[in-house]
Enzyme design. Structure first.
Site, PDB file in Angstrom:
ATOM      1  N   SER A  14      -3.372 -14.805 -11.054  1.00 13.50           N
ATOM      2  CA  SER A  14      -3.715 -13.998  -9.873  1.00 13.50           C
ATOM      3  C   SER A  14      -3.386 -12.533 -10.150  1.00 13.50           C
ATOM      4  CB  SER A  14      -2.925 -14.504  -8.676  1.00 13.50           C
ATOM      5  OG  SER A  14      -1.552 -14.261  -8.897  1.00 13.50           O
ATOM      6  N   ASP A  72      -7.049  -7.433   1.084  1.00 12.98           N
ATOM      7  CA  ASP A  72      -8.393  -7.405   0.494  1.00 12.98           C
ATOM      8  C   ASP A  72      -9.452  -7.027   1.529  1.00 12.98           C
ATOM      9  OD1 ASP A  72      -8.157  -7.843  -2.232  1.00 12.98           O
ATOM     10  OD2 ASP A  72      -7.775  -9.971  -1.920  1.00 12.98           O
ATOM     11  N   THR A 189     -10.120 -15.348 -25.601  1.00 14.77           N
ATOM     12  CA  THR A 189     -10.985 -15.964 -24.581  1.00 14.77           C
ATOM     13  C   THR A 189     -10.532 -17.371 -24.191  1.00 14.77           C
ATOM     14  OG1 THR A 189     -12.436 -16.901 -26.264  1.00 14.77           O
ATOM     15  CG2 THR A 189     -13.057 -14.738 -25.400  1.00 14.77           C
ATOM     16  N   THR A 192      -9.622 -18.386 -20.614  1.00 15.84           N
ATOM     17  CA  THR A 192     -10.799 -18.420 -19.738  1.00 15.84           C
ATOM     18  C   THR A 192     -11.632 -19.683 -19.988  1.00 15.84           C
ATOM     19  OG1 THR A 192     -10.845 -16.054 -19.551  1.00 15.84           O
ATOM     20  CG2 THR A 192     -12.910 -17.161 -19.116  1.00 15.84           C
ATOM     21  N   GLN A 193     -11.684 -20.090 -21.244  1.00 15.92           N
ATOM     22  CA  GLN A 193     -12.412 -21.341 -21.526  1.00 15.92           C
ATOM     23  C   GLN A 193     -11.775 -22.506 -20.760  1.00 15.92           C
ATOM     24  OE1 GLN A 193     -13.159 -22.101 -25.705  1.00 15.92           O
ATOM     25  NE2 GLN A 193     -12.983 -19.922 -26.170  1.00 15.92           N
ATOM     26  N   GLY A 361       6.679   0.222  10.167  1.00 17.75           N
ATOM     27  CA  GLY A 361       7.815  -0.569   9.705  1.00 17.75           C
ATOM     28  C   GLY A 361       8.450  -1.329  10.849  1.00 17.75           C
ATOM     29  N   CYS A 388       2.886   4.975  13.426  1.00 20.79           N
ATOM     30  CA  CYS A 388       3.471   3.856  14.166  1.00 20.79           C
ATOM     31  C   CYS A 388       5.000   3.983  14.250  1.00 20.79           C
ATOM     32  CB  CYS A 388       3.023   2.533  13.554  1.00 20.79           C
ATOM     33  SG  CYS A 388       3.107   1.212  14.774  1.00 20.79           S
ATOM     34  N   GLY A 390       6.776   5.525  12.342  1.00 20.88           N
ATOM     35  CA  GLY A 390       6.975   6.947  12.020  1.00 20.88           C
ATOM     36  C   GLY A 390       6.806   7.835  13.240  1.00 20.88           C
ATOM     37  N   ARG A 472       4.924  -3.704  18.921  1.00 21.39           N
ATOM     38  CA  ARG A 472       5.432  -4.328  20.146  1.00 21.39           C
ATOM     39  C   ARG A 472       6.112  -3.306  21.045  1.00 21.39           C
ATOM     40  NH1 ARG A 472       4.975  -9.733  19.244  1.00 21.39           N
ATOM     41  NH2 ARG A 472       5.385 -10.445  17.126  1.00 21.39           N
ATOM     42  N   HIS A 517      -2.555   3.103  13.610  1.00 20.69           N
ATOM     43  CA  HIS A 517      -2.628   3.126  12.146  1.00 20.69           C
ATOM     44  C   HIS A 517      -3.955   3.744  11.698  1.00 20.69           C
ATOM     45  CE1 HIS A 517       0.947   0.662  11.306  1.00 20.69           C
ATOM     46  NE2 HIS A 517       0.668   0.096  12.465  1.00 20.69           N
ATOM     47  N   GLU A 519      -4.696   4.918   8.969  1.00 17.50           N
ATOM     48  CA  GLU A 519      -4.998   4.582   7.564  1.00 17.50           C
ATOM     49  C   GLU A 519      -6.023   3.457   7.438  1.00 17.50           C
ATOM     50  OE1 GLU A 519      -2.108   4.085   9.101  1.00 17.50           O
ATOM     51  OE2 GLU A 519      -1.098   2.247   8.473  1.00 17.50           O
TER      52      GLU A 519
HETATM   53  N1  GLN Z   1       8.433  -1.856  14.806  1.00 18.31           N
HETATM   54  C1  GLN Z   1       7.629  -1.064  15.670  1.00 18.31           C
HETATM   55  C2  GLN Z   1       6.980  -1.873  16.764  1.00 18.31           C
HETATM   56  O1  GLN Z   1       6.939  -3.071  16.721  1.00 18.31           O
HETATM   57  C3  GLN Z   1       6.560  -0.339  14.872  1.00 18.31           C
HETATM   58  C4  GLN Z   1       5.525  -1.241  14.306  1.00 18.31           C
HETATM   59  C5  GLN Z   1       4.731  -0.602  13.181  1.00 18.31           C
HETATM   60  O2  GLN Z   1       5.138   0.395  12.613  1.00 18.31           O
HETATM   61  N2  GLN Z   1       3.620  -1.188  12.826  1.00 18.31           N
HETATM   62  O3  GLN Z   1       6.526  -1.322  17.730  1.00 18.31           O
END
Ligand code: GLN
Length: 559
Positions: A14, A72, A189, A192-193, A361, A388, A390, A472, A517, A519
């Site tokens: 993997s 992914d 190879t 892979t075989q 986080g 978030c 942050g 949350r 988020h 991103e």
């Molecule tokens: N821990 C925070 C919450 O639950 C922030 C979540 C996060 O950063 N995705 O609200």
């Protein structure tokens, strides 16, 4: 056009980039004028990726409709430049759960429900449903794990059954690793075989083999694979390591992979030069030389001796997209926030950076270090972008150091604080009490109204946007007035629930933090406006620093 299905399975080991291969082939087929979508199947029992430790599993990617999926899916969105929905993701747990729920509801009309064929049938139903919803000409189905392992066998059975049902509309691709052992210095190879032999044992015959390796596969080895594995020579596609994963679609196009896939279905390309924009972007990436240093301050970085940037892959990609759009080369420094707790003086290292991001986080580890980081960026005018957690910690920092509420905190960490500036969303109380953690956060896209004249509104050039969430806790509106009076601007608000979505500081080169988020919505050809704005501020800081340095040099020259 009827849906065509392309299964992508992995051989030997993997982590060789099956996701990138799937996404890149998707990009190539799109570029040939076909609507393409991609599905990810994960073999684990977890119903979604949301309950897994990110160090073990990598980033949890959130879809618009609020599914917590494998990273992914993020790659698919970035390469296909389209939104992917819940239907395009499944796990063993999810599949079994619906089979069992259907059985409990007498959905099988009293007959014996069996692992085979009922489980693969459920997989097939899901794949076909996703195909119908996305109206795709081509549906790529990536099966997680590696051929030969026990866990994904029922998904392979689904692939086999689909092929049997509609041989003209189903193809199988093996993405396999070809090691180049340093002691031998030659591409081998044989693994892979063996992988192909196991694949055939599961009833699947590969139509294409993608050879992932450190280098491009050469002619003798192509021939060997073709001979031993029954794949036409032209259908062995090389996929050597490249400086940027965004080069892979071009690499495939050079080898005619897309046209060969079309040909195998008896279809011809509808479009020429469909990869023109993509090519331009890759040239930009290659030519970006001037470095801009961005620090990402978090906690999920390492396991044993390995650094894991996968945990923040969408953040990393979003920074890169913005940098490349400006013709600059992003240099990312991963900083563990606990370092600033253990050695408070080390915080000064932040001044060597051009910008700082604190991504999402959970939990208490490293939180004080993050708060110190935010304080340092605010006071030293270093561009700061909070995502978030942050954002929540930016509010905590402001409350503590500007409003002087010394014990201000989020109740996620300190339930007894006298200033709970961040607190649990009301609708989260029940699931928390009942211990229902899976899939119960505030998830997916919600609207956000932007305040006129703010940096956020200028960056987006809009009055209202939709962004994806996963949290949350939220800003506690009891403190809104006091904190606003102290100078923090609430520039984005959810209009339906009156929740704070964006905060910013006007008297700062860039100090902006978001509850969502962004991103997840950045794409290589369409960087996210907030990341662009943040990056511009980081570049301006770098330019300013350089000017200062040259002034200093001039000053220090003897007269
Ligand atoms: N821990 C925070 C919450 O639950 C922030 C979540 C996060 O950063 N995705 O609200």
């Amino acid at each position: 056009m009827e849906h065509r299905y392309i299964f992508v399975v992995g051989g030997v080991m993997s982590g060789v980039g099956k996701g990138t291969v799937t996404a890149s082939l998707g990009r190539v087929l799109e570029a040939k004028g076909f609507r393409t979508t991609a599905i990810k199947i994960d073999p684990y029992i977890n119903v979604d990726a949301g309950t897994m430790n990110p160090v073990e599993h990598g980033e949890v990617f959130v879809t618009i409709d609020g599914d917590e999926t494998d990273q992914d899916i993020g790659n698919y969105e970035r390469f296909l430049e389209e939104d992917i929905y819940r239907d395009n993701y499944m796990t063993t747990g999810r599949v079994y759960l619906s089979v069992i729920e259907r059985e409990r509801a007498l959905g099988y009309n009293g007959r014996c429900v069996e692992v085979v064929p009922d489980v693969p049938n459920e997989v097939i139903d899901r794949i076909e449903r996703a195909a119908t919803k996305s109206e795709a000409d081509f549906v790529l189905v990536e099966v997680g794990g590696t051929i030969g392992e026990y866990q994904n066998i029922l998904f392979l059975e689904a692939a086999r059954m689909m092929r049997q049902k509609a041989p003209d509309r189903v193809r199988h691709i093996l993405v396999s690793y070809m090691p180049v052992p340093p002691s031998i210095g030659e591409m081998k190879t044989k693994p892979t075989q063996y992988a192909i032999r196991s694949m055939m044992g599961a009833g699947l015959v590969p139509d294409f083999v993608v050879a992932r390796s450190e280098m491009q596969i050469d002619e003798p080895r192509r021939r060997k694979l073709s001979l031993t594995c029954g794949v036409p020579e032209g259908c062995v596609i090389g996929s050597p390591n490249v400086p940027s994963i965004y080069e892979v679609p071009l690499l495939f196009e050079e080898q005619g992979f897309g046209d060969l896939v079309l040909k195998s279905f008896g279809i011809v390309s509808k479009k020429k030069n469909g990869l023109r924009d993509w090519k331009k972007m890759v040239t930009h990436i290659r030519e970006s030389k001037e470095e801009v240093k961005i620090g990402v301050v978090g906690k999920y970085f390492s396991t044993g001796n390995f650094v894991l940037s996968d945990v923040y892959i969408s953040v990393l990609e979003a920074i890169k997209h913005a940098a490349w759009a400006r013709g600059k080369k992003p240099v990312i420094e991963w900083i563990n926030s606990e370092q600033f707790e253990q050695d408070p003086k080390s915080i000064r290292l932040l001044s060597s950076l051009d910008g700082v991001v604190i991504p999402g986080g959970f939990g208490s580890r490293g939180v004080e270090g993050k708060i110190k980081t935010i304080q340092y960026c605010r006071e030293h005018k270093i561009p700061y972008f909070g995502l978030c957690y942050g954002m929540q910690l930016a509010v905590v920092e402001y409350a503590r150091h500007v409003l002087k509420w010394k014990d201000a905190h989020t109740t996620e960490i300190d339930e007894k604080t006298t200033h709970p500036v961040i607190h649990l969303l009301p609708e989260q109380e029940r699931p928390m009490l009942e211990g229902k953690y899976g899939g119960t956060m505030r998830l997916g896209a919600y609207p956000c109204r932007l305040k006129k004249g703010t940096i956020a509104a200028q960056a987006y050039r809009a009055a209202r946007v939709e962004e994806r969430h996963r949290h949350r806790y939220e800003f506690n509106n009891v403190y809104r007035q006091a904190i606003a009076d102290a100078g923090l601007v609430f520039s984005g608000i959810n209009p339906d629930q009156n929740l704070v979505e964006i905060v910013e500081l006007p008297e700062h080169p860039f100090f902006l933090a978001v509850q969502f988020h962004p991103e997840f919505q950045s794409r290589p050809l369409h960087p996210h406006p907030l990341f662009l704005r943040f990056f511009d501020a980081a570049f301006a800081r770098k330019t300013g620093k350089n000017q200062e340095k040259s002034l200093d040099k001039k000053r220090s020259k003897p007269l």
